[in-house]
Design an enzyme around this catalytic site. Structure first.
Site, PDB file in Angstrom:
ATOM      1  N   THR A   1       0.847  -1.195   0.000  1.00  0.00           N
ATOM      2  CA  THR A   1       0.000   0.000   0.000  1.00  0.00           C
ATOM      3  C   THR A   1       0.882   1.244   0.000  1.00  0.00           C
ATOM      4  OG1 THR A   1      -1.861  -1.098   1.054  1.00  0.00           O
ATOM      5  CG2 THR A   1      -1.685   1.271   1.420  1.00  0.00           C
TER       6      THR A   1
ATOM      7  N   ALA B   1      -2.770  -3.511  -2.605  1.00  0.00           N
ATOM      8  CA  ALA B   1      -4.156  -3.925  -2.392  1.00  0.00           C
ATOM      9  C   ALA B   1      -5.079  -2.880  -3.020  1.00  0.00           C
ATOM     10  CB  ALA B   1      -4.433  -4.051  -0.902  1.00  0.00           C
TER      11      ALA B   1
ATOM     12  N   HIS C   1      -7.287 -11.023  -1.811  1.00  0.00           N
ATOM     13  CA  HIS C   1      -6.708 -10.640  -0.518  1.00  0.00           C
ATOM     14  C   HIS C   1      -7.592 -11.201   0.598  1.00  0.00           C
ATOM     15  CE1 HIS C   1      -4.668  -8.628   2.609  1.00  0.00           C
ATOM     16  NE2 HIS C   1      -4.617  -7.390   2.143  1.00  0.00           N
TER      17      HIS C   1
ATOM     18  N   ALA D   1      -6.201 -11.845   3.664  1.00  0.00           N
ATOM     19  CA  ALA D   1      -5.232 -11.747   4.768  1.00  0.00           C
ATOM     20  C   ALA D   1      -5.424 -10.464   5.575  1.00  0.00           C
ATOM     21  CB  ALA D   1      -3.811 -11.787   4.183  1.00  0.00           C
ATOM     22  N   ASN D   2      -4.617 -10.359   6.627  1.00  0.00           N
ATOM     23  CA  ASN D   2      -4.345  -9.093   7.326  1.00  0.00           C
ATOM     24  C   ASN D   2      -5.551  -8.375   7.928  1.00  0.00           C
ATOM     25  OD1 ASN D   2      -1.769  -9.691   6.667  1.00  0.00           O
ATOM     26  ND2 ASN D   2      -1.505  -8.083   5.136  1.00  0.00           N
TER      27      ASN D   2
ATOM     28  N   TYR E   1      -8.675  -7.934   6.878  1.00  0.00           N
ATOM     29  CA  TYR E   1      -9.682  -7.268   6.038  1.00  0.00           C
ATOM     30  C   TYR E   1     -10.896  -8.191   5.857  1.00  0.00           C
ATOM     31  CZ  TYR E   1      -5.904  -4.002   5.755  1.00  0.00           C
ATOM     32  OH  TYR E   1      -4.917  -3.118   6.113  1.00  0.00           O
TER      33      TYR E   1
ATOM     34  N   ARG F   1      -3.992 -14.690  -1.021  1.00  0.00           N
ATOM     35  CA  ARG F   1      -3.078 -14.408   0.097  1.00  0.00           C
ATOM     36  C   ARG F   1      -3.757 -14.645   1.443  1.00  0.00           C
ATOM     37  NH1 ARG F   1       0.496  -9.091   1.914  1.00  0.00           N
ATOM     38  NH2 ARG F   1       2.481 -10.157   1.822  1.00  0.00           N
TER      39      ARG F   1
ATOM     40  N   ASN G   1      -4.449  -5.382  12.619  1.00  0.00           N
ATOM     41  CA  ASN G   1      -5.872  -5.015  12.515  1.00  0.00           C
ATOM     42  C   ASN G   1      -6.736  -5.730  13.552  1.00  0.00           C
ATOM     43  OD1 ASN G   1      -5.740  -2.999  10.542  1.00  0.00           O
ATOM     44  ND2 ASN G   1      -5.701  -4.509   8.878  1.00  0.00           N
TER      45      ASN G   1
HETATM   46  C1  8OZ Z   1      -0.262  -1.489   5.669  1.00  0.00           C
HETATM   47  C2  8OZ Z   1      -0.930  -0.292   5.600  1.00  0.00           C
HETATM   48  C3  8OZ Z   1      -2.116  -0.217   4.912  1.00  0.00           C
HETATM   49  C4  8OZ Z   1      -2.648  -1.332   4.309  1.00  0.00           C
HETATM   50  C5  8OZ Z   1      -2.298  -5.090   4.214  1.00  0.00           C
HETATM   51  C6  8OZ Z   1      -3.244  -3.618   2.592  1.00  0.00           C
HETATM   52  O1  8OZ Z   1      -1.773  -5.246   5.314  1.00  0.00           O
HETATM   53  C7  8OZ Z   1      -2.528  -3.733   3.697  1.00  0.00           C
HETATM   54  C8  8OZ Z   1      -1.969  -2.540   4.373  1.00  0.00           C
HETATM   55  C9  8OZ Z   1      -0.777  -2.600   5.065  1.00  0.00           C
HETATM   56  O2  8OZ Z   1      -2.666  -6.051   3.538  1.00  0.00           O
END
Ligand code: 8OZ
Length: 359
Positions: free
Chosen positions: A28, A59, A177, A179-180, A182, A229, A237
């Site tokens: 990002t 992303a 996506h 992952a992470n 979201y 991913r 998050n």
């Molecule tokens: C860091 C800052 C903003 C978004 C991710 C899309 O972790 C991100 C992201 C990472 O997948």
């Protein structure tokens, strides 16, 4: 003849033929133009990095409701398609390959970033700890609205529409996506999914939304152009799950059946969080190509490829600071120092001005 594979060996990920196994991770950068349209500056940035075996784009929101940060590019309007086409053309002209990461942020957003100040949506109405990065600065997350069952098909349709837009824009494929922390990950992990319908509760139920998205995207553009991913233990998050090994072993087996181009896994917690998770075990549940990610360097990347655990390695920060990372690894040249203050937002500084070798 040596048969040992390393970062410089070619490989096919589904329909995508890579000239080496160094993948540029999704990053990002918050530098898109008005309306989420990629700009000439973004063309330069990606073109500079086309010697990677594969570029996975930053992303990219699949709809207006999928946004959660300032200055993101989108992949759902004609103007966005035209902007991305300049990027895919430039990368292809340099002999590179590029897929786009399809993103819906779910609860990791803020009304100020959404159409008509809408509430963010999520599997359950649970406010994440922390603050959203908005045009007004950092603002506390709000309690999201729990999605109705009847809304889920339109979300799946947004993923399909975005994947069709991606092919029109000239991408070699898409990465889902999941992952992470979201939207899809919010369905998967039980810290964020408290639903009592067929999308919550059991591991099978929590995986349902991911599988519906995957099936629809695969049907629309072909499994050999679809990657995914995952980040089984990343706490980023405000995420947690009571049994990540069981959950993600199941996810890997279930998506294996689609014969995807690849599975891309963040093998730990971003920021160095210690985790108890067996990634070799997860990897055995997925029969296709596997991309590993998380603070790899050349030596560890080569070792993991030679061991057979991974087919390719995704590098993030090293590709921010070194557009010619492949050549630097090849000749063991020193790396440029990344400037973390210019990672998110800004102009060409810290984006397209990192020097190439010999510059
Ligand atoms: C860091 C800052 C903003 C978004 C991710 C899309 O972790 C991100 C992201 C990472 O997948």
């Amino acid at each position: 003849m040596s048969t040992t594979l390393d970062l410089f060996s070619p490989v096919n990920l589904g329909a995508i033929a890579l000239k080496n196994r160094m993948v540029m991770a999704p990053l990002t950068r918050n530098r898109a133009g008005e309306g989420g349209v990629p700009q000439p500056l973004n063309v330069t940035y990606y073109e500079q990095r086309a010697t990677a075996g594969l570029i996975i784009t930053e992303a990219t929101p699949i709809s207006a409701m999928a946004h959660g940060y300032p200055a993101l590019p989108g992949i759902y309007t004609d103007a966005q398609i035209a902007g991305w086409k300049k990027i895919t053309d430039a990368v292809h002209a340099k002999g590179g390959k590029i897929v786009i990461q399809l993103w819906h942020v779910g609860r990791i957003s803020h009304p100020s970033l959404l159409p008509n100040g809408a509430l963010p949506v999520a599997p359950s109405a649970i406010k994440p700890a922390g603050q959203a990065f908005t045009y007004q600065g950092m603002l506390d997350y709000v309690e999201p609205r729990a999605l109705e069952l009847s809304e889920l098909p339109s979300l799946v349709a947004d993923y399909v529409h975005a994947s069709q837009c991606a092919l029109k824009a000239g991408f070699d494929g898409v990465e889902i996506h999941a992952a992470n922390g979201y939207l899809i990950d919010q369905f998967l992990r039980n810290g964020s999914n408290k639903r009592t319908d067929s999308y919550g509760g059991s591991i099978e139920n929590r995986t349902r939304f991911l599988l519906e998205v995957t099936k629809a995207v695969v049907d629309a553009i072909g499994a050999d152009k679809v990657g995914m991913r995952l980040s089984p233990v990343n706490p980023f998050n405000d995420m947690q799950d009571s049994n990540p090994q069981a959950l993600f072993n199941h996810v890997a087996s279930a998506v294996s059946a689609f014969k995807l181009a690849y599975l891309h896994v963040i093998e730990g917690g971003m920021g160095g969080t210690a985790v108890d998770f067996n990634f070799d075990e997860l990897r055995k549940h997925f029969k296709g190509a596997y991309i590993a990610n998380l603070a790899f360097d050349k030596v560890r990347g080569n070792a993991v490829i030679a061991s057979g655990h991974a087919d390719a390695i995704a590098f993030g920060v090293p590709f921010i600071a070194n557009p010619d990372l492949v050549e630097r690894f090849r000749i063991d040249a020193p790396l440029n120092t990344p400037d973390s203050k210019s990672f998110y937002g800004g102009n060409e500084k810290g984006y397209t001005d990192y020097p190439f070798l010999g510059a």
